[in-house]
Design a protein around this motif. Structure first.
Motif, PDB file in Angstrom:
ATOM      1  N   ARG A 175       5.276  -2.268  -6.085  1.00 49.64           N
ATOM      2  CA  ARG A 175       5.820  -0.934  -6.401  1.00 49.64           C
ATOM      3  C   ARG A 175       6.807  -1.013  -7.566  1.00 49.64           C
ATOM      4  O   ARG A 175       6.763  -0.206  -8.487  1.00 49.64           O
ATOM      5  CB  ARG A 175       6.503  -0.330  -5.176  1.00 49.64           C
ATOM      6  CG  ARG A 175       5.553   0.443  -4.295  1.00 49.64           C
ATOM      7  CD  ARG A 175       6.334   1.287  -3.287  1.00 49.64           C
ATOM      8  NE  ARG A 175       5.943   0.865  -1.957  1.00 49.64           N
ATOM      9  CZ  ARG A 175       6.690   0.139  -1.118  1.00 49.64           C
ATOM     10  NH1 ARG A 175       7.899  -0.209  -1.447  1.00 49.64           N
ATOM     11  NH2 ARG A 175       6.246  -0.210   0.050  1.00 49.64           N
ATOM     12  N   GLU A 191      -0.593   2.826 -13.425  1.00 52.00           N
ATOM     13  CA  GLU A 191      -1.133   3.759 -12.432  1.00 52.00           C
ATOM     14  C   GLU A 191      -1.325   3.096 -11.073  1.00 52.00           C
ATOM     15  O   GLU A 191      -1.163   3.729 -10.029  1.00 52.00           O
ATOM     16  CB  GLU A 191      -2.468   4.312 -12.934  1.00 52.00           C
ATOM     17  CG  GLU A 191      -3.119   5.318 -12.018  1.00 52.00           C
ATOM     18  CD  GLU A 191      -4.467   5.803 -12.537  1.00 52.00           C
ATOM     19  OE1 GLU A 191      -5.221   6.352 -11.727  1.00 52.00           O
ATOM     20  OE2 GLU A 191      -4.767   5.625 -13.735  1.00 52.00           O
ATOM     21  N   ALA A 192      -1.686   1.832 -11.074  1.00 52.16           N
ATOM     22  CA  ALA A 192      -1.942   1.103  -9.831  1.00 52.16           C
ATOM     23  C   ALA A 192      -1.582  -0.367 -10.032  1.00 52.16           C
ATOM     24  O   ALA A 192      -1.512  -0.852 -11.165  1.00 52.16           O
ATOM     25  CB  ALA A 192      -3.409   1.235  -9.431  1.00 52.16           C
ATOM     26  N   SER A 220      -2.021   1.977  -4.704  1.00 49.38           N
ATOM     27  CA  SER A 220      -3.046   2.800  -5.322  1.00 49.38           C
ATOM     28  C   SER A 220      -3.440   3.870  -4.319  1.00 49.38           C
ATOM     29  O   SER A 220      -3.215   3.729  -3.114  1.00 49.38           O
ATOM     30  CB  SER A 220      -4.258   1.932  -5.674  1.00 49.38           C
ATOM     31  OG  SER A 220      -5.405   2.716  -5.873  1.00 49.38           O
ATOM     32  N   THR A 221      -4.056   4.920  -4.814  1.00 45.59           N
ATOM     33  CA  THR A 221      -4.565   5.949  -3.912  1.00 45.59           C
ATOM     34  C   THR A 221      -5.713   5.408  -3.074  1.00 45.59           C
ATOM     35  O   THR A 221      -6.100   6.013  -2.083  1.00 45.59           O
ATOM     36  CB  THR A 221      -5.043   7.174  -4.704  1.00 45.59           C
ATOM     37  OG1 THR A 221      -6.025   6.749  -5.661  1.00 45.59           O
ATOM     38  CG2 THR A 221      -3.885   7.843  -5.424  1.00 45.59           C
ATOM     39  N   LYS A 222      -6.255   4.274  -3.450  1.00 45.76           N
ATOM     40  CA  LYS A 222      -7.395   3.672  -2.753  1.00 45.76           C
ATOM     41  C   LYS A 222      -6.995   2.406  -1.987  1.00 45.76           C
ATOM     42  O   LYS A 222      -7.838   1.555  -1.703  1.00 45.76           O
ATOM     43  CB  LYS A 222      -8.501   3.313  -3.757  1.00 45.76           C
ATOM     44  CG  LYS A 222      -8.942   4.468  -4.640  1.00 45.76           C
ATOM     45  CD  LYS A 222      -9.632   5.535  -3.842  1.00 45.76           C
ATOM     46  CE  LYS A 222     -10.151   6.645  -4.761  1.00 45.76           C
ATOM     47  NZ  LYS A 222     -10.831   7.688  -4.009  1.00 45.76           N
ATOM     48  N   SER A 223      -5.725   2.266  -1.626  1.00 45.29           N
ATOM     49  CA  SER A 223      -5.242   1.019  -1.047  1.00 45.29           C
ATOM     50  C   SER A 223      -5.937   0.633   0.254  1.00 45.29           C
ATOM     51  O   SER A 223      -6.234  -0.541   0.478  1.00 45.29           O
ATOM     52  CB  SER A 223      -3.728   1.065  -0.846  1.00 45.29           C
ATOM     53  OG  SER A 223      -3.382   2.133   0.005  1.00 45.29           O
ATOM     54  N   GLU A 224      -6.225   1.576   1.129  1.00 47.37           N
ATOM     55  CA  GLU A 224      -6.889   1.241   2.393  1.00 47.37           C
ATOM     56  C   GLU A 224      -8.316   0.740   2.163  1.00 47.37           C
ATOM     57  O   GLU A 224      -8.761  -0.193   2.828  1.00 47.37           O
ATOM     58  CB  GLU A 224      -6.875   2.433   3.343  1.00 47.37           C
ATOM     59  CG  GLU A 224      -5.504   2.733   3.916  1.00 47.37           C
ATOM     60  CD  GLU A 224      -4.846   1.522   4.581  1.00 47.37           C
ATOM     61  OE1 GLU A 224      -5.496   0.851   5.404  1.00 47.37           O
ATOM     62  OE2 GLU A 224      -3.680   1.236   4.248  1.00 47.37           O
ATOM     63  N   GLU A 225      -9.031   1.372   1.241  1.00 47.95           N
ATOM     64  CA  GLU A 225     -10.397   0.932   0.944  1.00 47.95           C
ATOM     65  C   GLU A 225     -10.404  -0.462   0.330  1.00 47.95           C
ATOM     66  O   GLU A 225     -11.278  -1.283   0.612  1.00 47.95           O
ATOM     67  CB  GLU A 225     -11.098   1.909  -0.013  1.00 47.95           C
ATOM     68  CG  GLU A 225     -11.357   3.287   0.571  1.00 47.95           C
ATOM     69  CD  GLU A 225     -10.273   4.297   0.218  1.00 47.95           C
ATOM     70  OE1 GLU A 225      -9.085   3.902   0.071  1.00 47.95           O
ATOM     71  OE2 GLU A 225     -10.596   5.479   0.098  1.00 47.95           O
ATOM     72  N   PHE A 227     -12.540   4.379  -7.924  1.00 47.48           N
ATOM     73  CA  PHE A 227     -11.405   4.330  -8.857  1.00 47.48           C
ATOM     74  C   PHE A 227     -11.944   4.105 -10.255  1.00 47.48           C
ATOM     75  O   PHE A 227     -13.037   3.577 -10.423  1.00 47.48           O
ATOM     76  CB  PHE A 227     -10.465   3.181  -8.460  1.00 47.48           C
ATOM     77  CG  PHE A 227      -9.180   3.121  -9.242  1.00 47.48           C
ATOM     78  CD1 PHE A 227      -8.128   3.951  -8.925  1.00 47.48           C
ATOM     79  CD2 PHE A 227      -9.027   2.215 -10.279  1.00 47.48           C
ATOM     80  CE1 PHE A 227      -6.934   3.892  -9.631  1.00 47.48           C
ATOM     81  CE2 PHE A 227      -7.841   2.140 -10.994  1.00 47.48           C
ATOM     82  CZ  PHE A 227      -6.787   2.988 -10.672  1.00 47.48           C
TER      83      PHE A 227
END
Length: 198
Positions: free
Chosen positions: A23, A32-33, A53-58, A102
């Motif tokens: 972070r 962005e990530a 990232s907005t896709k961290s769980e995936e 992404f």
């Protein structure tokens, strides 16, 4: 850099510490990530330990073979990579992007090395303001990676010591219980009562 070092050195648990690292790094480098990928036990692939990232769980369900993609290349060659246009770099496969939906435009990735051993990679993606990652950005990321690698290894060693200590205490309790049938289970009951009282 002082803020990053303070964040890296303060937490005692690996996941919390790595989350703080990425972070802070992501904010500092206007990315962005970002993610930390660690080398698996077999030593032949990387897994996403933490991703900001907005896709961290995936991402946590994905592994990357060494020599696959830019992160795999960085891990295999133990060299940093700055790619400001991934569409022009033959190492970029886009497999992870397709898996999670992404869009990677640029990547800066550095190896995490402790005492000559690779433990993973640290990467940041897509400069928010649209500018290129620079040599100065790479120097900053490498400085963070050097500190982060040591902090991650220290957290792992601390966890290993804690597990060893707990195993020793269980063995001693079992030995005491085995010696006298009258007190068998006493240590376990004391622990259970102490936990209930706590």
């Amino acid at each position: 850099m002082d803020a990053i070092n303070q964040h890296i050195c303060s937490p005692s648990r690996l996941t919390e510490m790595v989350e703080q690292i990425i972070r802070t790094t992501q904010t500092f480098l206007l990315a962005e990530a970002s993610s930390v990928m660690l080398l698996d036990e077999a030593g032949d692939s990387l897994y996403f330990h933490v991703a900001a990232s907005t896709k961290s769980e995936e991402l946590k369900r994905i592994t990357v073979d060494l020599n696959t993609g830019i992160a795999g290349w960085v891990a295999a060659h133990r060299e940093p990579a700055v790619v400001n246009n991934v569409s022009e770099d033959s190492r970029f496969t886009g497999e992870v992007d397709r898996s999670v939906g992404f869009v990677t435009r640029s990547v800066m990735c550095v190896p995490l090395i402790v005492h000559g051993s690779l433990i993973g990679v640290l990467e940041v993606l897509n400069r928010i303001n649209g500018t290129d990652f620079t040599d100065q950005d790479l120097d900053s990321l490498q400085a963070v990676a050097a500190t982060a690698a040591i902090a991650i290894e220290n957290a792992r060693l601390q966890y290993s010591l804690e597990q060893g200590y707990k195993a020793t205490m269980r063995s001693l309790a079992a030995a005491i219980d085995a010696k006298d049938p009258y007190t068998r289970g006493h240590s376990q009951r004391v622990m259970e009562y102490a936990l209930m009282a706590g």
